[in-house]
Structure formats: structure tokens, C-alpha cells
Motif scaffolding. Structure first.
Motif, PDB file in Angstrom:
ATOM      1  N   LYS A  98       0.816  -1.216   0.000  1.00  0.00           N
ATOM      2  CA  LYS A  98       0.000   0.000   0.000  1.00  0.00           C
ATOM      3  C   LYS A  98       0.855   1.275   0.000  1.00  0.00           C
ATOM      4  O   LYS A  98       0.358   2.353  -0.285  1.00  0.00           O
ATOM      5  CB  LYS A  98      -0.956   0.017   1.188  1.00  0.00           C
ATOM      6  CG  LYS A  98      -0.278   0.082   2.531  1.00  0.00           C
ATOM      7  CD  LYS A  98      -1.274   0.056   3.659  1.00  0.00           C
ATOM      8  CE  LYS A  98      -0.512   0.045   4.983  1.00  0.00           C
ATOM      9  NZ  LYS A  98      -1.364  -0.131   6.106  1.00  0.00           N
ATOM     10  N   THR A  99       2.164   1.147   0.290  1.00  0.00           N
ATOM     11  CA  THR A  99       3.043   2.323   0.269  1.00  0.00           C
ATOM     12  C   THR A  99       3.263   2.823  -1.150  1.00  0.00           C
ATOM     13  O   THR A  99       3.646   3.962  -1.345  1.00  0.00           O
ATOM     14  CB  THR A  99       4.419   2.022   0.898  1.00  0.00           C
ATOM     15  OG1 THR A  99       5.025   0.949   0.185  1.00  0.00           O
ATOM     16  CG2 THR A  99       4.289   1.684   2.358  1.00  0.00           C
ATOM     17  N   GLY A 100       3.028   1.962  -2.133  1.00  0.00           N
ATOM     18  CA  GLY A 100       3.178   2.365  -3.524  1.00  0.00           C
ATOM     19  C   GLY A 100       4.562   2.058  -4.057  1.00  0.00           C
ATOM     20  O   GLY A 100       5.538   2.003  -3.321  1.00  0.00           O
ATOM     21  N   PHE A 101       4.629   1.873  -5.363  1.00  0.00           N
ATOM     22  CA  PHE A 101       5.886   1.566  -6.024  1.00  0.00           C
ATOM     23  C   PHE A 101       6.745   2.823  -6.067  1.00  0.00           C
ATOM     24  O   PHE A 101       6.232   3.921  -6.257  1.00  0.00           O
ATOM     25  CB  PHE A 101       5.593   1.079  -7.446  1.00  0.00           C
ATOM     26  CG  PHE A 101       6.759   0.420  -8.095  1.00  0.00           C
ATOM     27  CD1 PHE A 101       7.118  -0.869  -7.748  1.00  0.00           C
ATOM     28  CD2 PHE A 101       7.504   1.099  -9.040  1.00  0.00           C
ATOM     29  CE1 PHE A 101       8.206  -1.478  -8.348  1.00  0.00           C
ATOM     30  CE2 PHE A 101       8.588   0.498  -9.642  1.00  0.00           C
ATOM     31  CZ  PHE A 101       8.936  -0.790  -9.290  1.00  0.00           C
ATOM     32  N   PRO A 102       8.064   2.694  -5.877  1.00  0.00           N
ATOM     33  CA  PRO A 102       8.940   3.873  -5.932  1.00  0.00           C
ATOM     34  C   PRO A 102       8.808   4.595  -7.274  1.00  0.00           C
ATOM     35  O   PRO A 102       8.736   3.960  -8.321  1.00  0.00           O
ATOM     36  CB  PRO A 102      10.346   3.281  -5.781  1.00  0.00           C
ATOM     37  CG  PRO A 102      10.149   1.981  -5.119  1.00  0.00           C
ATOM     38  CD  PRO A 102       8.811   1.478  -5.566  1.00  0.00           C
ATOM     39  N   ARG A 103       8.760   5.916  -7.216  1.00  0.00           N
ATOM     40  CA  ARG A 103       8.601   6.716  -8.423  1.00  0.00           C
ATOM     41  C   ARG A 103       9.934   7.373  -8.788  1.00  0.00           C
ATOM     42  O   ARG A 103      10.771   7.613  -7.931  1.00  0.00           O
ATOM     43  CB  ARG A 103       7.553   7.809  -8.216  1.00  0.00           C
ATOM     44  CG  ARG A 103       6.198   7.243  -7.897  1.00  0.00           C
ATOM     45  CD  ARG A 103       5.068   8.210  -7.848  1.00  0.00           C
ATOM     46  NE  ARG A 103       5.379   9.596  -7.534  1.00  0.00           N
ATOM     47  CZ  ARG A 103       4.459  10.535  -7.445  1.00  0.00           C
ATOM     48  NH1 ARG A 103       3.199  10.237  -7.627  1.00  0.00           N
ATOM     49  NH2 ARG A 103       4.798  11.770  -7.163  1.00  0.00           N
ATOM     50  N   PHE A 104      10.062   7.677 -10.070  1.00  0.00           N
ATOM     51  CA  PHE A 104      11.246   8.386 -10.528  1.00  0.00           C
ATOM     52  C   PHE A 104      11.230   9.803  -9.983  1.00  0.00           C
ATOM     53  O   PHE A 104      10.167  10.406  -9.842  1.00  0.00           O
ATOM     54  CB  PHE A 104      11.290   8.419 -12.059  1.00  0.00           C
ATOM     55  CG  PHE A 104      11.615   7.094 -12.682  1.00  0.00           C
ATOM     56  CD1 PHE A 104      12.924   6.689 -12.823  1.00  0.00           C
ATOM     57  CD2 PHE A 104      10.609   6.242 -13.103  1.00  0.00           C
ATOM     58  CE1 PHE A 104      13.239   5.462 -13.388  1.00  0.00           C
ATOM     59  CE2 PHE A 104      10.903   5.017 -13.666  1.00  0.00           C
ATOM     60  CZ  PHE A 104      12.221   4.627 -13.805  1.00  0.00           C
ATOM     61  N   LYS A 105      12.390  10.335  -9.701  1.00  0.00           N
ATOM     62  CA  LYS A 105      12.503  11.705  -9.213  1.00  0.00           C
ATOM     63  C   LYS A 105      12.542  12.639 -10.417  1.00  0.00           C
ATOM     64  O   LYS A 105      13.148  12.341 -11.430  1.00  0.00           O
ATOM     65  CB  LYS A 105      13.773  11.885  -8.386  1.00  0.00           C
ATOM     66  CG  LYS A 105      13.733  11.118  -7.079  1.00  0.00           C
ATOM     67  CD  LYS A 105      14.888  11.508  -6.199  1.00  0.00           C
ATOM     68  CE  LYS A 105      14.846  10.778  -4.885  1.00  0.00           C
ATOM     69  NZ  LYS A 105      13.796  11.230  -4.007  1.00  0.00           N
ATOM     70  N   SER A 106      11.882  13.785 -10.282  1.00  0.00           N
ATOM     71  CA  SER A 106      11.900  14.764 -11.362  1.00  0.00           C
ATOM     72  C   SER A 106      12.295  16.120 -10.804  1.00  0.00           C
ATOM     73  O   SER A 106      12.153  16.388  -9.613  1.00  0.00           O
ATOM     74  CB  SER A 106      10.533  14.831 -12.047  1.00  0.00           C
ATOM     75  OG  SER A 106       9.733  15.838 -11.511  1.00  0.00           O
ATOM     76  N   LYS A 107      12.777  16.983 -11.670  1.00  0.00           N
ATOM     77  CA  LYS A 107      13.157  18.334 -11.248  1.00  0.00           C
ATOM     78  C   LYS A 107      11.937  19.104 -10.755  1.00  0.00           C
ATOM     79  O   LYS A 107      12.022  19.894  -9.833  1.00  0.00           O
ATOM     80  CB  LYS A 107      13.754  19.110 -12.418  1.00  0.00           C
ATOM     81  CG  LYS A 107      15.161  18.752 -12.744  1.00  0.00           C
ATOM     82  CD  LYS A 107      15.645  19.667 -13.842  1.00  0.00           C
ATOM     83  CE  LYS A 107      17.062  19.359 -14.220  1.00  0.00           C
ATOM     84  NZ  LYS A 107      17.552  20.243 -15.282  1.00  0.00           N
ATOM     85  N   LYS A 108      10.804  18.871 -11.391  1.00  0.00           N
ATOM     86  CA  LYS A 108       9.614  19.662 -11.104  1.00  0.00           C
ATOM     87  C   LYS A 108       8.852  19.174  -9.878  1.00  0.00           C
ATOM     88  O   LYS A 108       8.402  19.964  -9.070  1.00  0.00           O
ATOM     89  CB  LYS A 108       8.687  19.651 -12.317  1.00  0.00           C
ATOM     90  CG  LYS A 108       9.311  20.315 -13.519  1.00  0.00           C
ATOM     91  CD  LYS A 108       8.465  20.183 -14.733  1.00  0.00           C
ATOM     92  CE  LYS A 108       9.224  20.764 -15.919  1.00  0.00           C
ATOM     93  NZ  LYS A 108       8.596  20.447 -17.168  1.00  0.00           N
ATOM     94  N   ARG A 109       8.694  17.849  -9.748  1.00  0.00           N
ATOM     95  CA  ARG A 109       7.848  17.312  -8.688  1.00  0.00           C
ATOM     96  C   ARG A 109       8.541  17.306  -7.328  1.00  0.00           C
ATOM     97  O   ARG A 109       7.912  17.547  -6.304  1.00  0.00           O
ATOM     98  CB  ARG A 109       7.405  15.902  -9.059  1.00  0.00           C
ATOM     99  CG  ARG A 109       6.398  15.323  -8.092  1.00  0.00           C
ATOM    100  CD  ARG A 109       5.916  13.943  -8.474  1.00  0.00           C
ATOM    101  NE  ARG A 109       7.009  12.995  -8.421  1.00  0.00           N
ATOM    102  CZ  ARG A 109       7.322  12.158  -9.406  1.00  0.00           C
ATOM    103  NH1 ARG A 109       6.645  12.168 -10.522  1.00  0.00           N
ATOM    104  NH2 ARG A 109       8.333  11.323  -9.277  1.00  0.00           N
TER     105      ARG A 109
END
Length: 139
Positions: A98-109
Motif C-alpha cells: 500500500k506504500t506504492g511503487f517507488p517513483r522516478f525523481k523529477s526536477k519539477k515534482r
């Protein structure tokens, strides 16, 4: 038992230090995204995980190549911490989906930040100046 401490400071870097911070943020993000992509591909192909130890060894080899020579300019501990954060994110996902899959890091987010560790007094605070590895003294 080891006690962890975190501090937040408002800093006033000079122009050269601003460039070093920007490089550090970019390299930490690049390393995180590079290894996240590698972990995803490895898991899809073999259903195995690339461990932190393997990543850390390969990042040392990456620094020696011409393509990734720029990684030598920044704090190596910051890169290792980025790998540790990624490893923790993967472990949390498999333990608690439920923690969610790791997401890519972005400059904007993502906000620009990085973690480093105090080893042998490499980080000090004295007379209103913070000394960080590779960055130097910052007001």
C-alpha cells in the motif's frame, strides 16, 4: 544504540556553492533514477532484486568511466544515501504494497534535497558557518 539526528538550516551559499548544490541535486536524482530503472528491468526479467551492495560497487566503477566522470565532483556519501533511500523504498513496497511503487525523481515534482552522513567530523557547525563535504563553509 545509535542516535540519528537531522537538522534543517537556512543557508546563504555564494555563486560557486550554488553551482555545486545544483550539481549535487542533479547527480543524486540521476543516480536514484538510473538504479530505479535498473531495478525495475532486473525484477521484470528475473524476478530478482539488485541489492544496495551491488549498486554501491557499480557506482564506484561508474565514476571511473568517461561518461560518468562528473560524479566525482560531488559528495560520494550523498550518492550512497540516494541508493539507500531507493533500497528502503523498494523494501517498503514489498513489505507493505500500500506504500506504492517507488517513483522516478523529477526536477519539477521533487524539492531539491540530498542526505549526507557525518563521518569523522566532515560536517561541522562553528561561528555561524556550516561546513559540508565538497561544498565547503556556508554562511
Amino acid at each position: 544504540m545509535v542516535a540519528n539526528r537531522a537538522y534543517k538550516f537556512r543557508i546563504y551559499p555564494n555563486d560557486e556553492q550554488k553551482i555545486l548544490f545544483a550539481k549535487t541535486f542533479g547527480c543524486v536524482r540521476m543516480v536514484y533514477n538510473h538504479w530505479l530503472d535498473r531495478k525495475i528491468k532486473q525484477y521484470e526479467e528475473n524476478k530478482t532484486n539488485v541489492t544496495y551492495t551491488i549498486c554501491a560497487k557499480e557506482i564506484a566503477a561508474m565514476k571511473k568511466t568517461e561518461e560518468y566522470r562528473f560524479l566525482k565532483e560531488i559528495d560520494s556519501i550523498a550518492l550512497q544515501q540516494s541508493l539507500r533511500h531507493l533500497d528502503t523504498a523498494f523494501q517498503n513496497f514489498f513489505k507493505q504494497p500500500k506504500t506504492g511503487f517507488p517513483r522516478f525523481k523529477s526536477k519539477k515534482r521533487n524539492k531539491n534535497s540530498y542526505s549526507t552522513v557525518c563521518i569523522n567530523g566532515n560536517i561541522t557547525l562553528s561561528n555561524g558557518y556550516l561546513r559540508l563535504p565538497k561544498i565547503g563553509q556556508i554562511r
